[in-house]
Design a protein around this motif. Structure first.
Motif, mmCIF file in Angstrom:
data_model
loop_
_atom_site.group_PDB
_atom_site.id
_atom_site.type_symbol
_atom_site.label_atom_id
_atom_site.label_comp_id
_atom_site.label_asym_id
_atom_site.label_seq_id
_atom_site.Cartn_x
_atom_site.Cartn_y
_atom_site.Cartn_z
ATOM 1 N N ARG A 187 0.835 -1.191 0.000
ATOM 2 C CA ARG A 187 0.000 0.000 0.000
ATOM 3 C C ARG A 187 0.875 1.248 0.000
ATOM 4 N N ILE A 188 0.588 2.161 -0.918
ATOM 5 C CA ILE A 188 1.241 3.468 -0.957
ATOM 6 C C ILE A 188 0.156 4.503 -0.672
ATOM 7 N N PRO A 189 0.198 5.177 0.452
ATOM 8 C CA PRO A 189 -0.883 6.105 0.787
ATOM 9 C C PRO A 189 -0.864 7.366 -0.080
ATOM 10 N N ALA A 190 -2.032 7.935 -0.277
ATOM 11 C CA ALA A 190 -2.137 9.179 -1.040
ATOM 12 C C ALA A 190 -1.240 10.245 -0.432
ATOM 13 N N GLY A 191 -0.533 10.984 -1.288
ATOM 14 C CA GLY A 191 0.361 12.045 -0.846
ATOM 15 C C GLY A 191 1.762 11.593 -0.530
ATOM 16 N N ALA A 192 2.006 10.268 -0.539
ATOM 17 C CA ALA A 192 3.338 9.757 -0.216
ATOM 18 C C ALA A 192 4.288 9.949 -1.390
ATOM 19 N N ASP A 193 5.545 10.170 -1.072
ATOM 20 C CA ASP A 193 6.583 10.275 -2.090
ATOM 21 C C ASP A 193 7.231 8.911 -2.306
ATOM 22 N N VAL A 194 7.495 8.600 -3.574
ATOM 23 C CA VAL A 194 8.130 7.339 -3.950
ATOM 24 C C VAL A 194 9.415 7.666 -4.702
ATOM 25 N N VAL A 195 10.517 7.053 -4.310
ATOM 26 C CA VAL A 195 11.818 7.326 -4.907
ATOM 27 C C VAL A 195 12.349 6.062 -5.560
ATOM 28 N N TYR A 196 13.060 6.221 -6.660
ATOM 29 C CA TYR A 196 13.793 5.095 -7.235
ATOM 30 C C TYR A 196 15.071 5.617 -7.875
ATOM 31 N N SER A 197 16.037 4.718 -7.991
ATOM 32 C CA SER A 197 17.358 5.101 -8.463
ATOM 33 C C SER A 197 17.723 4.356 -9.733
ATOM 34 N N PRO A 198 17.787 5.039 -10.885
ATOM 35 C CA PRO A 198 18.298 4.377 -12.086
ATOM 36 C C PRO A 198 19.687 3.782 -11.873
ATOM 37 N N TYR A 199 20.525 4.436 -11.074
ATOM 38 C CA TYR A 199 21.859 3.887 -10.800
ATOM 39 C C TYR A 199 21.740 2.520 -10.137
ATOM 40 N N ALA A 200 20.917 2.406 -9.101
ATOM 41 C CA ALA A 200 20.770 1.128 -8.399
ATOM 42 C C ALA A 200 20.162 0.066 -9.306
#
Length: 461
Positions: free
Chosen positions: A354-367
């Motif tokens: 579950r990702i709650p509304a308003g939450a920030d999600v990060v991902y790394s192309p490097y990783a």
């Protein structure tokens, strides 16, 4: 040139329709700062290590919870889902630079209208018209380095990137006198913005200390430069068929001219993307040619086979397949855009979490691009992994240097043509070695590039 359709996007399951899990919390957080200190001190190590904790994990940045995605499949789902849009600490830190009305930071109908306005300048069929300018700037590097073989790679890389984007997309001699100021301003801004993203200390960044004053001066100078560029074009009375002219004549949804602030923010986005990301990649490519002289030899041999004894021309670019593979592998190993964020606009699902509304999600192309689950020998530089018979084994979304979906960089073909031509020209003319005072460790800011690379250009033959 990276700024990042929902058509065909994976349908996100309603968070209320299924039983969703809470993502695990990554270990190693500190009191008050959470994971922000590690993200500031060793972001690449932290982000690469998250894959060991799950496909989706929680991070604490001060009082805020951020969700991190660690698999190619889920980064693709995140980028394509309408449950998420551009947002988060990265984009909030960039708004002071890029503004809120440029194509890099807008969402929804405004973003779609802006992409339609700029897209004609980046069509495949439009790129060859920029060829002569790219050739001139690539060979200007060669002439400067023959006259003075001690290279300040940061300055030279930004210089060629700024001049190419300015001369191609905002034609006019008024850019010549401003290119160095643009480079200086962007170097200062991007060196500080990453810290402001991961350590959101708010009012402390307004204190009149030297670092804050330098940042504020650079930001003010960049915006002044953009106003000068727009004013100079209008004063010239010229209307060349370029991107700046398209912006000055663009209409909004009601058929009225777009506002001055939107024009300003669009120009900032174009100059910034075309200089910082491409400039960072030129730096990394020069480091690759230095660290892997056998690749310089292979590029030189390919150019000799394809071009013969004449100078490399824009029309040769599409035939230089090994040169392109060197660039793609450099993008995998040293991506300029190494971290991206999205914000959930509704309660959403991602990988069963579950990702709650308003939450920030990060991902790394490097990783993602160093993940041993996607790549054999992920820490080794191997351009041949992009030969067709090998590349087919790379998972979807494990290599998306220009983004995907409606945030895909509109200048991908432009940037690849520029990088291929510059790489072929300089590798044909020189071999490189590090000079005294060089520091080739990563400099981690909003983009990823060598910290202070100084090279000596030696005759190629």
């Amino acid at each position: 040139m990276t700024l990042e359709s929902s058509a065909g996007a994976p349908a996100a399951a309603s968070a209320s329709a299924v039983s969703l899990r809470v993502p695990p919390l990554a270990g190693g957080g500190l009191p008050l700062l959470g994971h922000g200190w590690k993200l500031a001190r060793d972001p690449l190590g932290l982000l690469c290590g998250l894959r060991d904790h799950g496909d989706v994990v929680r991070l604490r940045l001060g009082p805020k919870t951020v969700y991190a995605v660690t698999t190619p499949e889920l980064t693709g789902a995140l980028a394509l889902s309408t449950d998420y849009q551009i947002g988060g600490a990265l984009w909030e830190s960039l708004e002071g630079l890029l503004g809120k009305q440029g194509v890099a930071t807008t969402n929804g109908p405004l973003h779609r209208r802006q992409r339609r306005a700029i897209q004609p300048a980046f069509r495949k069929e439009a790129i060859p018209a920029y060829g002569p300018i790219m050739e001139e700037e690539a060979y200007a590097l060669v002439e400067r380095w023959r006259a003075d073989p001690l290279i300040d790679v940061t300055a030279e890389s930004f210089r060629v990137a700024v001049r190419v984007v300015a001369r191609c997309l905002m034609r006019g001699s008024y850019m010549d006198e401003r290119s160095d100021r643009i480079c200086a301003a962007l170097a200062t801004l991007f060196s500080s913005m990453y810290q402001r993203m991961v350590l959101p200390l708010g009012p402390l960044y307004r204190l009149p200390i030297p670092a804050n004053r330098e940042f504020d001066r650079a930001l003010a100078d960049l915006h002044l430069l953009v106003d000068e560029i727009i004013a100079a074009r209008r004063a010239s009375g010229h209307k060349p068929d370029d991107l700046l002219a398209a912006l000055l004549e663009a209409k909004d949804e009601n058929g009225a001219p777009i506002g001055e602030q939107e024009i300003h923010d669009q120009v900032v986005a174009i100059v910034t993307a075309g200089s910082e990301t491409v400039g960072s990649m030129v730096m990394s490519l020069l480091q690759v040619l230095t660290d892997h002289p056998e690749q310089t030899d292979r590029i030189r041999a390919e150019v000799k086979t394809v071009v013969g004894d004449r100078p490399v021309a824009f029309d040769d670019v599409r035939k230089l397949t090994h040169t392109v593979n060197v660039i793609v592998e450099s993008m995998r190993m040293r991506p300029a855009v190494w971290i991206l964020t999205r914000r959930a606009v509704t309660d959403a699902e991602l990988g069963g979490y579950r990702i709650p509304a308003g939450a920030d999600v990060v991902y790394s192309p490097y990783a993602i691009q160093h993940d041993p689950r996607s790549y054999d020998r992920p820490t080794e530089f191997d351009p041949d992994r992009w030969l067709p018979e090998h590349a087919k084994g790379v998972p979807k979304y494990a290599m998306s240097p220009f983004g995907v979906g409606n945030r895909k960089c509109p200048g991908d073909h432009f940037s690849m043509a520029e990088l291929t031509l510059v790489t072929a020209v300089v590798a044909s003319a020189f071999r490189f070695e590090q000079a005294p005072g060089s520091d080739d460790r990563f400099r981690i800011g909003i983009t990823l590039r060598p910290r202070r690379l100084r090279l000596r250009a030696l005759p190629g033959e």
